[in-house]
Design a protein around this motif. Structure first.
Motif, short mmCIF file in Angstrom:
data_model
loop_
_atom_site.label_atom_id
_atom_site.label_comp_id
_atom_site.label_asym_id
_atom_site.label_seq_id
_atom_site.Cartn_x
_atom_site.Cartn_y
_atom_site.Cartn_z
N MET A 1 0.81 -1.19 0.00
CA MET A 1 0.00 0.00 0.00
C MET A 1 0.86 1.26 0.00
N PHE A 2 1.95 1.25 0.75
CA PHE A 2 2.84 2.40 0.83
C PHE A 2 3.48 2.69 -0.52
N GLY A 3 4.01 1.65 -1.17
CA GLY A 3 4.68 1.82 -2.46
C GLY A 3 3.73 2.25 -3.56
N VAL A 14 -5.35 2.75 -5.17
CA VAL A 14 -5.08 2.12 -3.86
C VAL A 14 -6.20 2.36 -2.86
N PRO A 15 -6.67 3.60 -2.64
CA PRO A 15 -7.74 3.76 -1.64
C PRO A 15 -9.03 3.03 -2.02
N HIS A 16 -9.34 3.03 -3.32
CA HIS A 16 -10.55 2.35 -3.76
C HIS A 16 -10.44 0.84 -3.58
N LEU A 17 -9.29 0.31 -3.94
CA LEU A 17 -9.08 -1.14 -3.77
C LEU A 17 -9.08 -1.53 -2.29
N ALA A 18 -8.49 -0.67 -1.44
CA ALA A 18 -8.48 -0.98 -0.01
C ALA A 18 -9.90 -1.00 0.53
N GLY A 19 -10.72 -0.03 0.11
CA GLY A 19 -12.11 0.00 0.57
C GLY A 19 -12.92 -1.17 0.02
N ALA A 20 -12.68 -1.52 -1.23
CA ALA A 20 -13.44 -2.61 -1.86
C ALA A 20 -13.10 -3.96 -1.25
N THR A 21 -11.86 -4.12 -0.81
CA THR A 21 -11.46 -5.40 -0.21
C THR A 21 -11.75 -5.47 1.29
N GLY A 22 -12.25 -4.36 1.85
CA GLY A 22 -12.65 -4.38 3.25
C GLY A 22 -11.54 -4.08 4.23
N VAL A 23 -10.43 -3.52 3.78
CA VAL A 23 -9.35 -3.14 4.69
C VAL A 23 -9.84 -1.95 5.51
N PRO A 24 -9.75 -2.03 6.85
CA PRO A 24 -10.26 -0.94 7.69
C PRO A 24 -9.46 0.36 7.47
N PHE A 25 -10.15 1.48 7.62
CA PHE A 25 -9.54 2.80 7.44
C PHE A 25 -8.36 3.00 8.40
N VAL A 28 -5.30 1.68 6.80
CA VAL A 28 -4.86 2.36 5.59
C VAL A 28 -4.31 3.75 5.90
N ALA A 29 -4.92 4.47 6.83
CA ALA A 29 -4.57 5.86 7.11
C ALA A 29 -3.10 6.07 7.47
N PRO A 30 -2.49 5.26 8.34
CA PRO A 30 -1.08 5.51 8.67
C PRO A 30 -0.17 5.41 7.44
N TYR A 31 -0.42 4.44 6.58
CA TYR A 31 0.39 4.31 5.36
C TYR A 31 0.23 5.54 4.47
N SER A 32 -0.99 6.02 4.36
CA SER A 32 -1.25 7.19 3.53
C SER A 32 -0.57 8.43 4.09
#
Length: 126
Positions: A1-3, A14-25, A28-32
């Motif tokens: 996700m970071f790369g 990346v954000p859309h795929l993370a949300g679609a796969t159910g990865v919690p916010f 994801v937020a720290p990597y972003s």
């Protein structure tokens, strides 16, 4: 996700795929945030490193552009002056005012078919 945050098309997905796969916010937020800080630092560093060459380009480019604009202005002025006199570049004094005609058309001072009958521009038509 970071790369993925550093690759142009992947950064958008990346954000859309993370949300679609159910990865919690919260995951994801720290990597972003870290990726945004690293990205901003890299951009500022590149700008700082390029500052000397940008100054040099501006110092040389502004006079060059001004010179080219001056030359273009003189050429346009000259062309307009010649056109007002009735002798545009590439035309002799005897051809002034004759319209350019295509195959099968006659050109003259008043447009296709006008002027002296039988005369064509550049000998394209009998």
């Amino acid at each position: 996700m970071f790369g993925g945050r550093f690759v142009p098309v992947v950064r958008t997905l990346v954000p859309h795929l993370a949300g679609a796969t159910g990865v919690p916010f919260r995951r994801v937020a720290p990597y972003s945030v870290v990726a945004a800080v690293v990205w901003a630092g890299a951009e500022v560093g590149a700008g700082y490193a390029a500052a000397v060459s940008v100054r040099r380009a501006v110092a040389l480019g502004v006079p060059l552009v001004a010179g080219c604009a001056a030359v273009a202005g003189v050429v346009l002025w000259w062309l307009r002056a010649r056109r007002r006199q009735g002798t545009a570049p590439g035309r002799g004094a005897g051809d002034a005012g004759w319209a350019v005609s295509g195959p099968g058309r006659r050109g003259g001072p008043s447009g296709p078919g006008g002027g002296r009958a039988g005369r064509t521009v550049m000998g394209m038509c009998p």
